[in-house]
Write an enzyme that holds these catalytic residues in place. Structure first.
Site, mmCIF file in Angstrom:
data_model
loop_
_atom_site.group_PDB
_atom_site.id
_atom_site.type_symbol
_atom_site.label_atom_id
_atom_site.label_comp_id
_atom_site.label_asym_id
_atom_site.label_seq_id
_atom_site.Cartn_x
_atom_site.Cartn_y
_atom_site.Cartn_z
ATOM 1 N N HIS A 57 -10.108 84.083 35.793
ATOM 2 C CA HIS A 57 -8.755 84.352 35.314
ATOM 3 C C HIS A 57 -8.310 85.786 35.584
ATOM 4 O O HIS A 57 -7.150 86.129 35.350
ATOM 5 C CB HIS A 57 -8.669 84.068 33.807
ATOM 6 C CG HIS A 57 -7.347 83.504 33.392
ATOM 7 N ND1 HIS A 57 -6.206 83.638 34.145
ATOM 8 C CD2 HIS A 57 -6.970 82.811 32.292
ATOM 9 C CE1 HIS A 57 -5.200 83.057 33.543
ATOM 10 N NE2 HIS A 57 -5.627 82.549 32.412
ATOM 11 N N ASP B 110 -4.443 82.452 38.490
ATOM 12 C CA ASP B 110 -3.661 81.997 37.337
ATOM 13 C C ASP B 110 -3.617 80.473 37.321
ATOM 14 O O ASP B 110 -4.017 79.794 38.273
ATOM 15 C CB ASP B 110 -2.241 82.582 37.354
ATOM 16 C CG ASP B 110 -1.508 82.305 38.658
ATOM 17 O OD1 ASP B 110 -1.799 81.271 39.290
ATOM 18 O OD2 ASP B 110 -0.665 83.126 39.050
#
Length: 498
Positions: free
Chosen positions: A469, A473
């Site tokens: 992350h 995304d």
């Protein structure tokens, strides 16, 4: 004035004498009691003045020493209840200050982080102090309650002719006092129950706090003298029988076995520990594999010697989808300061081997056909079973898949294989009833609630994606998954584009 002074002086001398007698050893105390008891005069005479021969007369008061005054008070400590437990929580007290307890009577119930334990008394005596309140934390080895032992130093009560003022108020008790039981009743009621041959355990008290009165005994006696009403025997369905508890089966303890973590398992510990420091996110979706199942069956019918699973098709589809999403085929350095976009699609396949979890990779998938991918996958699987995978086979991966569905399971949360940024866990292909998409579109535009909706049995596969992350995304992962879904649900596109 002289008389008051003499009275105070006499009282002081009496107190001094009394304290002296109480502090002496037991044998001396008995001698002092015998000496005091042998005095014949009921009054004491103390001279006040040698001038006028004035004297002061006062009566002596008898006193007695009780067993409870000289009995010992012991601290009942919380014993070790095993399994390394050092503290417990007091859940309920079964006694209060002043209650009489006997050995094996319940004191309280405590709760550890593993079980509830009932603490019982080891002494006969009276509760003097509770060291903890309910819900308080008790420490193992520390005092739980103070108990005044019932059988202490026996000192018979004696009548003294000299006035004695005790150090503190002590309630006088007779030596033959019997500890009061749990049932509340006066001695007269107990004597009456004994004469009537009635057990107080069978009588329901109507007094304060359940105290048994004489009227309760009479009512119990009259009720017992009446003949019981005749009634039909209860049916077997209404008779409640106590549940039988089966004894624990006899077993033998199996010895534990220690094994050092080394080799591939030790490397796995290091890799997974590092990966756990990276913030992951997981994205799940379902793919309709019905067309791919049909295509595989047709290929096997045309060539019975061909041995191909669904995994080569999925590997090729991932490679084609990575062409439009190169960020998922990248490496990130340890400080997350640079991203390296990899030109080759070296797709790793997690394998369960006898040495542990290994992830060999197929090099340059973007340049291979589905048949070539199948042959390379078969080679890696054979080497993995034999434990002969080379360093080149295990290094250089850019993207990974875990075919956990081959063993079982639907969803999973895969862990990244650093420095890669994405990995997918493939679930088991299952047959499930799903609504047809055409009917979904028509039903959304129709206002009829009774519209017929058709269903069909489809071969569905779940896919669980995990991504770094820090650089990936959710939207990027969703777009990549949608493109892969289209390729797997339309497998002819794979054959055309290879």
């Amino acid at each position: 004035m002289l008389t008051r002074y003499a009275s105070n002086n006499a009282a002081l001398r009496c107190v001094t004498y009394s304290l002296h007698m109480l502090k002496r050893p037991p044998s001396s105390s008995y001698q002092a009691m015998s000496y005091v008891h042998s005095l014949q005069k009921p009054t004491n005479t103390i001279p006040i003045s040698s001038i006028n021969n004035s004297i002061l007369h006062f009566d002596s008061r008898p006193f007695s020493l009780s067993v409870s005054r000289l009995s010992s008070v012991v601290q009942f400590k919380l014993a070790d209840i095993g399994e390394g437990i050092r503290e417990v929580e007091v859940k309920e007290w079964y006694v209060k200050v002043g209650d009489q307890v006997k050995q094996f009577d319940k004191i309280c119930e405590v709760q550890s982080d593993k079980a509830n334990v009932t603490i019982t008394s080891r002494y006969d005596g009276a509760i003097v102090k509770l060291h903890y309140n309910v819900n308080a934390t008790a420490i193992v080895g520390e005092p739980l309650v103070d108990i005044r032992l019932q059988h202490g130093i026996e000192v018979p009560a004696a009548t003294q002719s000299a006035p004695v003022i005790p150090e503190e108020p002590v309630k006088t008790e007779t030596l033959n006092k019997i500890p009061s039981p749990d049932i509340l009743a006066t001695p007269a009621v107990r004597r009456m129950a004994k004469d009537l041959q009635i057990s107080l355990n069978d009588v329901q008290g109507s007094g304060k706090d359940g105290r048994i009165l004489k009227e309760d005994l009479l009512n119990h006696k009259s009720a017992a003298s009446k003949p019981p009403p005749t009634a039909s025997p209860p049916s077997p369905a209404t008779v409640k029988t106590a549940p039988t508890i089966k004894p624990r089966p006899t077993t033998t303890t199996v010895a534990d076995r220690n094994e050092p973590i080394k080799g591939i398992k030790k490397a796995m510990v290091k890799t997974m520990t590092q990966a756990n420091t990276v913030p992951h996110f997981t994205y799940c979706d379902e793919y309709d594999m019905s067309q791919l199942v049909k295509l595989r069956k047709q290929l096997k019918k045309q060539n019975k010697d061909i041995k191909i699973s669904y995994l080569p098709f999925i590997i090729k589809a991932c490679s084609q989808a990575l062409l439009n999403h190169p960020i998922l085929n990248a490496h990130v350095d340890s400080k997350c300061e640079n991203i390296t976009y990899k030109g080759s699609h070296n797709i790793g396949i997690a394998m369960d081997t006898k040495d542990g979890l290994l992830v060999p990779n197929i090099k340059n998938v973007q340049q291979l056909s589905i048949t070539q991918i199948a042959n390379e996958l078969n080679r890696l699987q054979q080497l993995g079973k034999a434990g002969k995978l080379s360093t080149d086979d295990l290094t250089g991966g850019t993207f990974s898949l875990s075919n956990i569905g081959a063993i079982g399971g639907t969803y999973a949360v895969p862990i990244l294989l650093l420095p890669e940024v994405a990995i997918c866990a493939l679930g088991k292909i299952v047959r499930r009833i799903v609504p047809d998409e055409e009917d979904d579109e028509s039903s959304s535009s129709s206002s009829s609630d009774d519209e017929y909706c058709s269903y069909s049995v489809r071969s569905m596969m779940s896919a669980s994606w995990s991504a770094d992350h820090r650089v990936i995304d959710g939207a990027t992962m969703a777009r990549f998954s949608n493109e892969l879904k289209y390729l797997l649900e339309n497998p002819l596109q794979l054959l055309i584009n290879q």
